[in-house]
Design an enzyme around this catalytic site. Structure first.
Site, short mmCIF file in Angstrom:
data_model
loop_
_atom_site.label_atom_id
_atom_site.label_comp_id
_atom_site.label_asym_id
_atom_site.label_seq_id
_atom_site.Cartn_x
_atom_site.Cartn_y
_atom_site.Cartn_z
N ARG A 1 0.83 -1.22 0.00
CA ARG A 1 0.00 0.00 0.00
C ARG A 1 0.87 1.27 0.00
O ARG A 1 0.46 2.28 -0.56
CB ARG A 1 -0.94 0.00 1.21
CG ARG A 1 -2.18 -0.85 0.97
CD ARG A 1 -3.09 -0.82 2.16
NE ARG A 1 -4.40 -1.39 1.83
CZ ARG A 1 -5.29 -1.77 2.73
NH1 ARG A 1 -5.03 -1.66 4.02
NH2 ARG A 1 -6.45 -2.26 2.36
N GLY B 1 -12.55 -4.49 1.54
CA GLY B 1 -13.96 -4.11 1.66
C GLY B 1 -14.34 -3.15 0.54
O GLY B 1 -15.44 -3.24 -0.03
#
Ligand code: 3PG
Length: 402
Positions: free
Chosen positions: A43, A382
């Site tokens: 990330r 998600g």
């Protein structure tokens, strides 16, 4: 979706201006104190193109903001972004200041007195309860730090929080970053024209968070393969014993609904048929796994068993589109990594479009050195599940027309 286009960062005037850049630098960190270590920096690396672009364009200051974990509005050393600031500095080859405060006089002074083109990372924004409460006054205070706002936090774009959802509504010049752009372009293809059979594999934690998205995705997929902590909710819903495995009551009732809907929509649901378990009372560190067909009352399941591995391999074998979110076992511990590794290999061997999403999934894939074998490794777990429902994501919608 309405309200005009989302402006991209390269359509903003950056030169000489202070940029507030919301990122998702929520990376897995292990160890304590001086031994803290980032287990997977995907990330952080995925955030670099937008940061570098702002530097190249001559931003006067770049104020980075992220959350890490779920500190629930409390200043918690375990969730400090300090290791992330260090890693960012290494990757960018320039120093990154860490500001303890995100609002108030101290951070304004730091920004004001720092050198031109300085990168300042705000400490974990979820140390403030106002962040998750999407407190508009907090959003306003954050907005005073910069002149332009860029959101590149794809992994958090499904959350309506102050720095992701509140800020664009109080700032006039807003844009999305290159990571969001890359992720959306790829996921749009999956929404518009997925090849069939379309197989969704889901596992990992944050079970109740994911169940709603899973229910909606039953409208689009042909098969759902469920492992990891997610599977225990489904086994419990089918009255199959799960021993002491992690499972919330809320998850079980949602799983019941999903099983009903899957049957109506003729979506095949593939669940584990055997397990690798440990007995916490006699083996608190889970050092001695046993393979069982049925989970004993005093055992906790930590990985799928060999029969399930074969079942899951078959379930992905004929797929033409695979979306994978969530490891199917406690892969961080060698004894329980086998199921996730076998599944990851089976996916990479399928003649299919292969997308993996979510922090833990990316970490597992990187750990097995399989990252290059996926068509997209989405930084959102998600968020990507939610986006695949085809209704957009609140934080990206909020950027429209700005
Ligand atoms: C993630 O890891 O999925 C994102 O960083 C969002 O984290 P959250 O589920 O704690 O909001």
């Amino acid at each position: 979706m309405s309200g005009g286009k989302v402006r991209a960062v390269n359509q903003l005037k950056i030169a000489g201006r202070r940029v507030f850049l919301r990122l998702d630098l929520n990376v897995p960190i292990s160890g304590e104190g001086a031994d803290k270590k980032i287990d997977d920096d995907t990330r952080i690396r995925e955030a670099l193109p937008t940061i570098q672009y702002c530097l190249e364009q001559g931003a006067s200051k770049i104020i980075l903001c992220s959350h890490l974990g779920r500190p629930d509005g409390k200043r918690t050393p375990k969730f400090s972004l300090e290791p992330v600031a260090k890693r960012l500095a290494e990757l960018l080859g320039q120093d990154v200041l860490l500001s303890e405060e995100a609002i108030g006089e101290g951070v304004h002074q730091m920004i004001h007195h720092s050198k031109e083109h300085q990168i300042i990372l705000l400490e974990n924004i979820r140390f403030y309860p106002q962040e998750e409460a999407c407190d508009m006054d907090f959003s306003r205070q954050l907005s005073h730090l910069a002149e332009v706002y860029v959101n590149d936090a794809f992994g958090t774009a499904h959350r309506k929080h102050a720095s992701t959802y509140g800020m664009p509504s109080v700032m006039t010049e807003c844009a999305s970053g290159f990571l969001i752009d890359k992720e959306l372009k790829f996921l749009n293809k999956l929404i518009e024209s997925p090849l069939h059979p379309y197989v969704l594999i889901t596992g990992g934690s944050k079970v109740t968070d994911k169940l709603k998205a899973l229910e909606n995705l039953l409208n689009y997929v042909d098969r759902v393969v469920i492992g990891g902590a997610m599977a225990y909710a489904f086994l419990a819903a089918k009255k199959i014993p799960i021993g002491k495995s992690k499972c919330e009551a809320e998850g079980v009732s949602a799983a019941e609904q999903i099983l009903k809907k899957a049957a109506t929509h003729k979506v095949e649901v593939v669940l584990p048929i055997d397990h690798k378990v440990a007995f916490p009372a006699s083996d608190p560190d889970f050092k001695n796994p046993s393979v069982v067909d049925e989970i004993p009352v005093d055992a906790v399941a930590l990985d799928i068993g060999p029969k399930t591995i074969e079942l899951f391999k078959k379930a992905v074998g004929d797929a033409r589109t695979i979306f994978w979110n969530g490891p199917v076992g406690f892969f961080e511990k060698e004894q329980y990594a086998g199921g996730t590794l076998a599944l990851a290999r089976a996916i990479t061997e399928a003649k299919s479009v292969k997308v993996a999403g979510g922090g833990d999934t990316l970490s597992a894939i990187a750990h097995f050195e399989l990252t290059d074998r996926f068509d997209l490794c989405s930084t959102g777990g998600g968020a990507s599940l939610k986006y695949l429902e085809g209704k957009g994501l609140p934080c990206i919608e909020e950027l429209r027309g700005k």
